[in-house]
Write an enzyme that holds these catalytic residues in place. Structure first.
Site: not given
Length: 647
Positions: A176, A321, A351
């Protein structure tokens, strides 16, 4: 009380902030935010449940500092305006009431997004370097825009503190925007924002400096970064060590060590076959060169492993996580030594890979309450105790039985095989899919803990069911393979029989798999692993279209590297003793060598006759799982659970 995992449940400290244990919930996108980027009640309930489950620190998923151009998912949280402060205050308050601390992860997607998500705006980047996974070419940022983005990160941190958030994490990992500045693979600038490591670090250091000037030395700053980009000319472990020391000198309080960018899938969000704790070595390497705490992450499912990481000094905190998505009470169960009750994540990536990346809200294959915490805040005790008969011990039937029994009903479960699991016992057989058996083991254990009467190896007949005088029947008889009417079809093996070992296909021989969906591709992978020469024939435009994208990307790379032939837009019209005959999209007929033929063209619901017989007898029936509509594990579990709630 003696704590089994004393290292994991010792007090942690980040700066001056004290945490009740060393377990961190890392940021994971959910799409639970409201459409405008504000905090929703669904999101508050989701995080509050994890706080209630005993986690020490929650780092809330990617929070956009510059919407919409900085968004990476459709319903992403935002903190680029004061109007969002109230929602984050509600979230912080709810988490604090359960004893956990909370950070938010400040984020900008940079080039790692698409115009579909940014509202048509071209993604931005330090340099106009093409992003290969999403196939996006970004626009290069100007100096003025970069300076403005620094202030946007700082302003978002100020808003977080105003909302009562305990600290912030700067997202410098996974490719990112902050990570794009840091990575030589992406940042090709020759001005003060690019070049040497120190110049590529200027952008994050300006943000850190700005936060410190506004919020002082005692507001915790976590920095998530890659120890390895896993791409050519990206950040590697040696440069990551240098980066870690720079961040420590800049006043960062804790380092969250990760790996990978989108172009290095599947390392970023690992599918089934990755080993537990495979990334820990990267955090261990970073910990050796800094004096501030280090967080490690990556397929950590077992509390034994988590505790050993802390005990051996490989990291100071362990991030659980997807494990906390699967079981919010992971910490409480581990603390009490109830390891066998932990509902482990099976790494299916439903998920995020299947749901969030496609614009849907997060769901979990093994935990049906994910995203529905508001609808099922607890399981109500049954007002009237009923006799419930469940037919089928696959994921839908087993979960229905567990749920109904936990509410106080008397439950009897019929399963024609000698063990629980249904198609889970087939799904775990292809290479790397062993983790699916963890869910089967949990279902077996939970059925016993809830005192469900099991009648294994026994077919349920209308007479047997009627004799039990049930108040209601939950039918979960699963699905059966579709066998098309093709000349020579009797020579084909069913994929299920191949996977279960009922049919032996010798190594080295040519095999054609008819059907390139999930089951066909997993069967092809199984045969490939045995040494067979595999061809897949699929009538659609591509194969594995029903798989989640990260696992699909990984599988297709394997197929290409190992020479699997993939014939798409092709219809099988006949099977001969040594070949199959296909017709392609151009109506061309050809013969394909096929010593062995395996059939995987889909499934259809089973048990329709039994439903009719029971209804004729006046017995109420709820149909769930594949018997209702053929789907995935996530569908079977959700509808099984819902049936168990409603009986």
């Amino acid at each position: 009380m003696t704590v089994k995992y004393s290292h994991l449940f010792s007090e942690g400290k980040i700066g001056n902030l004290r945490l009740r244990n060393r377990i961190v919930m890392p940021p994971m996108g959910t799409n639970f935010a409201n459409a405008d980027g504000s905090v929703s009640q669904t999101l508050i309930d989701y995080y509050t449940e994890r706080a209630r489950g005993g986690v020490g620190l929650i780092i809330v998923e990617i929070v956009c500092v510059d919407s919409p151009v900085g968004k990476a998912i459709t319903n992403q949280l935002c903190l680029d305006d004061d109007k969002y402060i109230g929602g984050f205050a509600d979230l912080a308050e709810s988490v604090h009431l359960e004893g956990a601390k909370i950070f938010v992860q400040l984020h900008h997607a940079g080039r790692q997004t698409t115009p579909d998500i940014t509202g048509g705006i071209q993604p931005v980047c330090p340099s106009a370097t093409h992003e290969g996974f999403l196939n996006v070419t970004p626009r290069e940022l100007s100096n003025e825009e970069i300076e403005d983005l620094v202030q946007k990160f700082v302003s978002a941190a100020v808003r977080a503190k105003m909302a009562g958030i305990d600290g912030v994490e700067l997202h410098g990992a996974h490719g990112y925007l902050i990570g794009q500045f840091m990575s030589p693979h992406i940042n090709k600038r020759t001005d003060k924002w690019g070049g040497s490591t120190e110049r590529r670090m200027r952008f994050p250091l300006e943000i850190i400096r700005g936060i410190r000037e506004k919020l002082g030395p005692n507001f915790p700053i976590c920095f998530r970064f890659n120890a390895d980009d896993f791409v050519e000319d990206g950040i590697d472990i040696e440069e990551a060590k240098k980066i870690a020391r720079i961040l420590e000198d800049a006043g960062v309080d804790v380092l969250n060590v990760s790996v990978g960018i989108y172009e290095a899938m599947p390392t970023l969000l690992e599918p089934f076959h990755f080993e537990e704790g495979w990334r820990v070595y990267t955090a261990e390497a970073i910990k050796k060169v800094v004096n501030i705490p280090v967080i490690t992450v990556g397929v950590i499912r077992d509390p034994v492993l988590a505790d050993s990481i802390i005990a051996e000094g490989k990291a100071d905190f362990v991030a659980i996580g997807r494990g906390l998505i699967a079981d919010p009470e992971w910490p409480k169960k581990a603390y009490a030594g109830r390891d066998e009750e932990i509902r482990k994540c099976i790494s299916c990536n439903t998920c995020i890979g299947l749901k969030v990346f496609s614009g849907q809200r997060m769901r979990c294959s093994v935990n049906p309450r994910v995203g529905y915490e508001w609808k099922y805040p607890y399981l109500p005790c049954a007002c009237e105790k009923k006799k419930v008969v469940v037919i089928g011990g696959g994921p839908a039937g087993a979960y229905a039985a567990i749920t109904a029994a936990s509410r106080g009903h008397e439950v009897v479960l019929f399963e024609k095989e000698n063990k629980i699991g249904g198609q889970l016992n087939i799904s775990c057989l292809p290479p790397g899919k062993e983790k699916i058996s963890w869910f089967t083991e949990w279902l077996e254990g939970e059925l016993k803990r809830q005192n469900v009467t099991l009648r294994l190896g026994e077919c349920a007949t209308p007479e047997k069911i009627s004799a039990l005088r049930p108040d209601i029947v939950i039918l979960a008889t699963g699905a059966e393979p579709i066998v098309p009417n093709i000349p020579g079809i009797e020579r084909a093996y069913l994929s299920w029989d191949v996977l279960k070992g009922k049919v032996n296909v010798p190594s080295g021989e040519e095999v054609v798999v008819i059907g390139g969906g999930l089951v066909g591709c997993e069967t092809a992978h199984y045969l490939l692993d045995k040494g067979c020469k595999v061809t897949i024939v699929e009538m659609l435009d591509d194969i594995a279209l029903d798989m989640e994208p990260i696992g699909r990307f990984d599988l297709l790379n394997t197929f290409v590297s190992k020479g699997v032939k993939m014939l798409t837009k092709s219809l099988v019209t006949a099977i001969t003793p040594e070949t199959i005959q296909i017709v392609d999209a151009y109506k061309r007929v050809r013969e394909v060598p096929a010593k062995h033929v395996v059939l995987a063209v889909g499934q259809k619901p089973a048990g329709c006759d039994l439903v009719k017989a029971l209804c004729d007898m006046g017995i109420p029936v709820i149909t769930v799982g594949d018997a209702r509509a053929v789907g995935k594990i996530v569908d079977a579990v959700l509808f099984g659970f819902d049936a168990g709630v409603k009986v």
